[in-house]
Design a protein around this motif. Sequence first.
Motif, PDB file in Angstrom:
ATOM      1  N   MET A   1      10.343   6.256 -12.827  1.00  0.00           N
ATOM      2  CA  MET A   1      10.118   5.600 -11.528  1.00  0.00           C
ATOM      3  C   MET A   1       9.908   4.109 -11.765  1.00  0.00           C
ATOM      4  O   MET A   1       8.791   3.659 -12.002  1.00  0.00           O
ATOM      5  N   LYS A   2      11.010   3.366 -11.735  1.00  0.00           N
ATOM      6  CA  LYS A   2      10.946   1.947 -12.093  1.00  0.00           C
ATOM      7  C   LYS A   2      10.751   1.032 -10.886  1.00  0.00           C
ATOM      8  O   LYS A   2      10.115  -0.007 -10.999  1.00  0.00           O
ATOM      9  N   ASN A   3      11.334   1.408  -9.742  1.00  0.00           N
ATOM     10  CA  ASN A   3      11.193   0.581  -8.545  1.00  0.00           C
ATOM     11  C   ASN A   3      10.198   1.230  -7.589  1.00  0.00           C
ATOM     12  O   ASN A   3      10.505   2.228  -6.946  1.00  0.00           O
ATOM     13  N   ILE A   4       9.004   0.647  -7.539  1.00  0.00           N
ATOM     14  CA  ILE A   4       7.942   1.200  -6.695  1.00  0.00           C
ATOM     15  C   ILE A   4       7.664   0.239  -5.550  1.00  0.00           C
ATOM     16  O   ILE A   4       7.492  -0.971  -5.764  1.00  0.00           O
ATOM     17  N   TYR A   5       7.655   0.786  -4.339  1.00  0.00           N
ATOM     18  CA  TYR A   5       7.398  -0.005  -3.133  1.00  0.00           C
ATOM     19  C   TYR A   5       6.038   0.387  -2.575  1.00  0.00           C
ATOM     20  O   TYR A   5       5.809   1.555  -2.269  1.00  0.00           O
ATOM     21  N   ALA A   6       5.146  -0.600  -2.480  1.00  0.00           N
ATOM     22  CA  ALA A   6       3.807  -0.369  -1.937  1.00  0.00           C
ATOM     23  C   ALA A   6       3.776  -0.865  -0.496  1.00  0.00           C
ATOM     24  O   ALA A   6       3.877  -2.070  -0.245  1.00  0.00           O
ATOM     25  N   ILE A   7       3.659   0.071   0.444  1.00  0.00           N
ATOM     26  CA  ILE A   7       3.506  -0.307   1.854  1.00  0.00           C
ATOM     27  C   ILE A   7       2.004  -0.341   2.122  1.00  0.00           C
ATOM     28  O   ILE A   7       1.346   0.685   2.234  1.00  0.00           O
ATOM     29  N   GLY A   8       1.472  -1.546   2.154  1.00  0.00           N
ATOM     30  CA  GLY A   8       0.027  -1.748   2.186  1.00  0.00           C
ATOM     31  C   GLY A   8      -0.447  -2.073   0.775  1.00  0.00           C
ATOM     32  O   GLY A   8      -0.307  -1.256  -0.133  1.00  0.00           O
ATOM     33  N   VAL A   9      -0.958  -3.288   0.592  1.00  0.00           N
ATOM     34  CA  VAL A   9      -1.404  -3.708  -0.749  1.00  0.00           C
ATOM     35  C   VAL A   9      -2.867  -4.148  -0.696  1.00  0.00           C
ATOM     36  O   VAL A   9      -3.243  -5.194  -1.212  1.00  0.00           O
ATOM     37  N   GLY A  10      -3.684  -3.308  -0.059  1.00  0.00           N
ATOM     38  CA  GLY A  10      -5.119  -3.558  -0.006  1.00  0.00           C
ATOM     39  C   GLY A  10      -5.826  -2.855  -1.148  1.00  0.00           C
ATOM     40  O   GLY A  10      -5.296  -2.755  -2.256  1.00  0.00           O
ATOM     41  N   LEU A  11      -7.002  -2.336  -0.865  1.00  0.00           N
ATOM     42  CA  LEU A  11      -7.823  -1.685  -1.886  1.00  0.00           C
ATOM     43  C   LEU A  11      -7.071  -0.563  -2.603  1.00  0.00           C
ATOM     44  O   LEU A  11      -6.965  -0.556  -3.827  1.00  0.00           O
ATOM     45  N   ILE A  12      -6.537   0.400  -1.842  1.00  0.00           N
ATOM     46  CA  ILE A  12      -5.899   1.564  -2.462  1.00  0.00           C
ATOM     47  C   ILE A  12      -4.517   1.213  -3.019  1.00  0.00           C
ATOM     48  O   ILE A  12      -4.235   1.446  -4.201  1.00  0.00           O
ATOM     49  N   GLY A  13      -3.645   0.631  -2.184  1.00  0.00           N
ATOM     50  CA  GLY A  13      -2.301   0.276  -2.641  1.00  0.00           C
ATOM     51  C   GLY A  13      -2.326  -0.714  -3.794  1.00  0.00           C
ATOM     52  O   GLY A  13      -1.582  -0.579  -4.768  1.00  0.00           O
ATOM     53  N   GLY A  14      -3.196  -1.699  -3.685  1.00  0.00           N
ATOM     54  CA  GLY A  14      -3.301  -2.728  -4.729  1.00  0.00           C
ATOM     55  C   GLY A  14      -3.851  -2.170  -6.030  1.00  0.00           C
ATOM     56  O   GLY A  14      -3.356  -2.495  -7.114  1.00  0.00           O
ATOM     57  N   SER A  15      -4.864  -1.313  -5.933  1.00  0.00           N
ATOM     58  CA  SER A  15      -5.459  -0.726  -7.143  1.00  0.00           C
ATOM     59  C   SER A  15      -4.480   0.225  -7.829  1.00  0.00           C
ATOM     60  O   SER A  15      -4.412   0.275  -9.061  1.00  0.00           O
ATOM     61  N   LEU A  16      -3.731   0.987  -7.027  1.00  0.00           N
ATOM     62  CA  LEU A  16      -2.692   1.854  -7.603  1.00  0.00           C
ATOM     63  C   LEU A  16      -1.646   1.009  -8.335  1.00  0.00           C
ATOM     64  O   LEU A  16      -1.217   1.339  -9.445  1.00  0.00           O
ATOM     65  N   LEU A 113       5.523  13.640  -0.457  1.00  0.00           N
ATOM     66  CA  LEU A 113       4.369  14.319  -1.047  1.00  0.00           C
ATOM     67  C   LEU A 113       3.108  13.784  -0.368  1.00  0.00           C
ATOM     68  O   LEU A 113       2.821  12.588  -0.439  1.00  0.00           O
ATOM     69  N   ALA A 114       2.392  14.688   0.295  1.00  0.00           N
ATOM     70  CA  ALA A 114       1.157  14.294   0.994  1.00  0.00           C
ATOM     71  C   ALA A 114      -0.006  14.335   0.015  1.00  0.00           C
ATOM     72  O   ALA A 114      -0.250  15.360  -0.629  1.00  0.00           O
ATOM     73  N   MET A 115      -0.713  13.225  -0.105  1.00  0.00           N
ATOM     74  CA  MET A 115      -1.832  13.208  -1.051  1.00  0.00           C
ATOM     75  C   MET A 115      -2.988  12.349  -0.540  1.00  0.00           C
ATOM     76  O   MET A 115      -2.823  11.541   0.371  1.00  0.00           O
ATOM     77  N   HIS A 116      -4.154  12.568  -1.125  1.00  0.00           N
ATOM     78  CA  HIS A 116      -5.331  11.779  -0.786  1.00  0.00           C
ATOM     79  C   HIS A 116      -6.116  11.497  -2.067  1.00  0.00           C
ATOM     80  O   HIS A 116      -6.892  12.333  -2.530  1.00  0.00           O
ATOM     81  N   PRO A 117      -5.901  10.319  -2.670  1.00  0.00           N
ATOM     82  CA  PRO A 117      -6.699   9.954  -3.840  1.00  0.00           C
ATOM     83  C   PRO A 117      -8.121   9.617  -3.394  1.00  0.00           C
ATOM     84  O   PRO A 117      -8.329   8.669  -2.628  1.00  0.00           O
ATOM     85  N   ILE A 118      -9.075  10.406  -3.832  1.00  0.00           N
ATOM     86  CA  ILE A 118     -10.457  10.225  -3.353  1.00  0.00           C
ATOM     87  C   ILE A 118     -11.158   9.198  -4.229  1.00  0.00           C
ATOM     88  O   ILE A 118     -11.809   9.515  -5.224  1.00  0.00           O
ATOM     89  N   ALA A 119     -10.956   7.957  -3.863  1.00  0.00           N
ATOM     90  CA  ALA A 119     -11.549   6.829  -4.581  1.00  0.00           C
ATOM     91  C   ALA A 119     -11.584   5.664  -3.614  1.00  0.00           C
ATOM     92  O   ALA A 119     -10.808   5.610  -2.672  1.00  0.00           O
ATOM     93  N   GLY A 120     -12.462   4.739  -3.849  1.00  0.00           N
ATOM     94  CA  GLY A 120     -12.503   3.567  -2.968  1.00  0.00           C
ATOM     95  C   GLY A 120     -13.828   2.847  -3.062  1.00  0.00           C
ATOM     96  O   GLY A 120     -14.740   3.268  -3.773  1.00  0.00           O
ATOM     97  N   THR A 121     -13.892   1.745  -2.359  1.00  0.00           N
ATOM     98  CA  THR A 121     -15.139   0.986  -2.215  1.00  0.00           C
ATOM     99  C   THR A 121     -15.234   0.633  -0.740  1.00  0.00           C
ATOM    100  O   THR A 121     -14.363   0.985   0.053  1.00  0.00           O
ATOM    101  N   GLU A 122     -16.290  -0.098  -0.394  1.00  0.00           N
ATOM    102  CA  GLU A 122     -16.448  -0.496   1.011  1.00  0.00           C
ATOM    103  C   GLU A 122     -15.620  -1.738   1.350  1.00  0.00           C
ATOM    104  O   GLU A 122     -15.611  -2.187   2.499  1.00  0.00           O
ATOM    105  N   HIS A 123     -14.931  -2.294   0.375  1.00  0.00           N
ATOM    106  CA  HIS A 123     -14.171  -3.532   0.589  1.00  0.00           C
ATOM    107  C   HIS A 123     -12.720  -3.237   0.953  1.00  0.00           C
ATOM    108  O   HIS A 123     -12.229  -2.130   0.726  1.00  0.00           O
ATOM    109  N   SER A 124     -12.045  -4.226   1.535  1.00  0.00           N
ATOM    110  CA  SER A 124     -10.663  -4.014   1.956  1.00  0.00           C
ATOM    111  C   SER A 124      -9.834  -5.268   1.672  1.00  0.00           C
ATOM    112  O   SER A 124     -10.372  -6.330   1.386  1.00  0.00           O
ATOM    113  N   GLY A 125      -8.505  -5.108   1.773  1.00  0.00           N
ATOM    114  CA  GLY A 125      -7.599  -6.225   1.535  1.00  0.00           C
ATOM    115  C   GLY A 125      -7.232  -6.355   0.065  1.00  0.00           C
ATOM    116  O   GLY A 125      -7.834  -5.710  -0.807  1.00  0.00           O
ATOM    117  N   PRO A 126      -6.233  -7.195  -0.251  1.00  0.00           N
ATOM    118  CA  PRO A 126      -5.755  -7.348  -1.630  1.00  0.00           C
ATOM    119  C   PRO A 126      -6.846  -7.752  -2.622  1.00  0.00           C
ATOM    120  O   PRO A 126      -6.831  -7.316  -3.775  1.00  0.00           O
TER     121      PRO A 126
END
Length: 283
Positions: A1-16, A113-126
């Motif tokens: 998987m070489k070309n990955i598109y992140a729709i949303g690059v906040g806390l979760i998308g950015g950390s992934l 594939l429906a998924m829910h990575p259970i991780a996060g903080t109270e902060h948001s945005g890139p």
Amino acid sequence: MKNIYAIGVGLIGGSLAIDIKKNDPDVVIHGISRKDSTLNKALELNLIDKKAVLDDIKNADLVIISIPVDATVKLLPTILDKISDTGLVVDAGSTKEDICKVVENHPKRRNFLAMHPIAGTEHSGPTAAIEGLFNGKTNIVCEVEKTTFKLQEKALKLFTDIGMRIRYMNPVEHDRHIAYVSHLSHISSFMLGKTVIEKEKNERDIFDMAGSGFASTVRLAKSSPEMWTPIFKQNKTNVIETLEEYINNLTHFKELIKTDDFDAVFSEMESANHIKDILKGIH
């Protein structure tokens, strides 16, 4: 998987994006967002390699959707329309039933594939994105049997490689359980914050007395209302049920104090102490 598109690059998308790129530097992360300023910040922080638009996802090996759940429900069918037959779309939403339902009859359902990575903080945005957020965390995967095996295999390897444990659940069960362990704690935190803020209007010194116990309990009240309102809306039935149980417990505890039954107060807290055994090892 070489070309990955992140729709949303906040806390979760950015950390992934950070963890995936660290694990495989050859991956190219393309960022998609409603706001150009968000993409500029994501580029500046090296969360993404390039900016992209929705039409570009025809070139994607993997699309990761990390936007509010109401926006995911609206956008997911369009994203699946655009994905190639060899591409996979995953979402990271905190509710699963409505998201799975909206694409249950989509001709490319096997590419989702429906998924829910259970991780996060109270902060948001890139700027909230951090390395290692998902290490040791659980990733709930729903309706795995509806996803093409070869694609799900690649995706699950990608997520286990960044340290996640995979757990399987159906969407209804997921939404019922997550109402207790996530949604209720956020509501409690928001309402505790509201209660104290209202009191603080009259007692200016109250925050000088706030210790680490208060700070950790109210931490989630700093979470994004833009993200959490759609979650409560989509999981309304389960959230109401958990709130009713919680309110009953609060009312009962109040009555014990009111009637000076402090032996019962002690017993209630002692039985709640069992939570430390259940949560042992969870940070």
